[in-house]
Design a protein around this motif. Structure first.
Motif, mmCIF file in Angstrom:
data_model
loop_
_atom_site.group_PDB
_atom_site.id
_atom_site.type_symbol
_atom_site.label_atom_id
_atom_site.label_comp_id
_atom_site.label_asym_id
_atom_site.label_seq_id
_atom_site.Cartn_x
_atom_site.Cartn_y
_atom_site.Cartn_z
ATOM 1 N N VAL A 112 0.835 -1.200 0.000
ATOM 2 C CA VAL A 112 0.000 0.000 0.000
ATOM 3 C C VAL A 112 0.871 1.253 0.000
ATOM 4 N N ARG A 113 1.930 1.244 0.784
ATOM 5 C CA ARG A 113 2.824 2.397 0.820
ATOM 6 C C ARG A 113 3.461 2.656 -0.536
ATOM 7 N N GLN A 114 3.869 1.576 -1.215
ATOM 8 C CA GLN A 114 4.491 1.730 -2.528
ATOM 9 C C GLN A 114 3.485 2.273 -3.546
ATOM 10 N N TRP A 115 2.298 1.667 -3.577
ATOM 11 C CA TRP A 115 1.283 2.123 -4.519
ATOM 12 C C TRP A 115 0.835 3.542 -4.200
ATOM 13 N N GLY A 116 0.712 3.829 -2.905
ATOM 14 C CA GLY A 116 0.302 5.168 -2.518
ATOM 15 C C GLY A 116 1.280 6.221 -3.012
#
Length: 282
Positions: A112-116
């Motif tokens: 999620v952090r990467q996609w965010g």
């Protein structure tokens, strides 16, 4: 069109149909991730949004088509959506992409952090929606702060204090219910009080919650022999995922809304009334 008419009449946001969704049309998606709406698609998108009172514009998650490392292709994809909405005259409607559903591990949180980070880097108006509570569920996972624009916690895991902090930063809170998780929030099943469908909107207003998400697609009939007489979906959950009934079984063309859906609509109208009063300073 019959399904879209029923959802609109009952205040449920309708997705753009696949015939005008470039993510579903291989012929217009380029290798670099970009696409263009044809004049006919632009006109139909504008007409569709107006006819069915579309209140939000969901964008299919770029992860369905590209790896998180394909930065340029993701940027092109998201920016193409921005152009499409602009040409369709829909820039006043909020837009979001469904980044993750209930991330439950350290690896999920990192994803999620990467996609965010990548989605934000595209610099579009498309918000990042994650179905997760604002209070970190496990300290070993880290947190998702800065990677989410719209938080959607399970109703029973809603935490007012951490939610208020996120709202103060301009982030949104929605909420959802599914199965029989938690005892202190309204559960949406046939054998529960019908007031459970009206109360969530009033609770949402109290906490500044701006969206309700329902896990179930409104017509989850695949596990049922007959939705009219066999309501037990997902094993033991009575009515789970089913707010509509198949009209063809009773000689009616199109889906039939349940009483529960009508009461849910009444709750959404209550929210509207409160909004009107608030605008008038009352």
């Amino acid at each position: 069109p019959l399904m879209e008419q029923v959802t609109t009449e009952n205040r449920i946001t309708t997705y753009l149909p696949t015939r005008i969704d470039p993510a579903m049309i291989d012929s217009i998606m380029r290798k670099d991730g970009s696409f263009d709406f044809s004049p006919a698609q632009i006109a139909e998108t504008k007409a569709f949004a107006g006819k069915y009172h579309v209140s939000a514009l969901p964008v299919r998650q770029p992860g369905r088509f590209f790896g998180v490392g394909s930065r340029d292709r993701i940027f092109n994809y998201l920016r193409s959506w921005g152009r499409a909405f602009e040409k369709s005259g829909l820039t006043d409607l909020p837009s979001h992409t469904y980044v993750s559903d209930e991330p439950g591990s350290e690896e999920d949180y990192e994803s999620v952090r990467q996609w965010g980070k990548v989605i934000k880097g595209a610099n579009t108006r498309i918000k990042r929606l994650v179905v997760e509570q604002t209070k970190t569920q496990d300290v070993t996972f880290g947190d998702l702060y800065g990677a989410v624009d719209i938080w959607v916690p399970l109703a029973t895991l809603f935490d007012p204090k951490s939610a208020a902090k996120r709202q103060a930063l301009g982030e949104e809170i929605w909420v959802y219910t599914a199965l029989c998780q938690g005892r202190n929030t309204p559960l949406w099943h046939i054998d529960r009080p019908v007031l459970n469908y009206r109360a969530p909107s009033l609770i949402a207003w109290r906490h500044g919650i701006t969206g309700l998400l329902y896990a179930g697609r409104m017509a989850w009939w695949r596990e049922l022999k007959d939705p009219w007489t066999d309501p037990a979906n997902h094993g033991e959950y009575i009515g789970e995922g089913n707010l509509l009934y198949p009209g063809g079984d009773v000689g009616f063309k199109g889906p039939i809304p349940s009483l529960r859906l009508k009461v849910l609509r009444s709750g959404l109208q209550d929210y509207d009334y409160l909004h009107i009063l608030d605008r008038r300073g009352l």
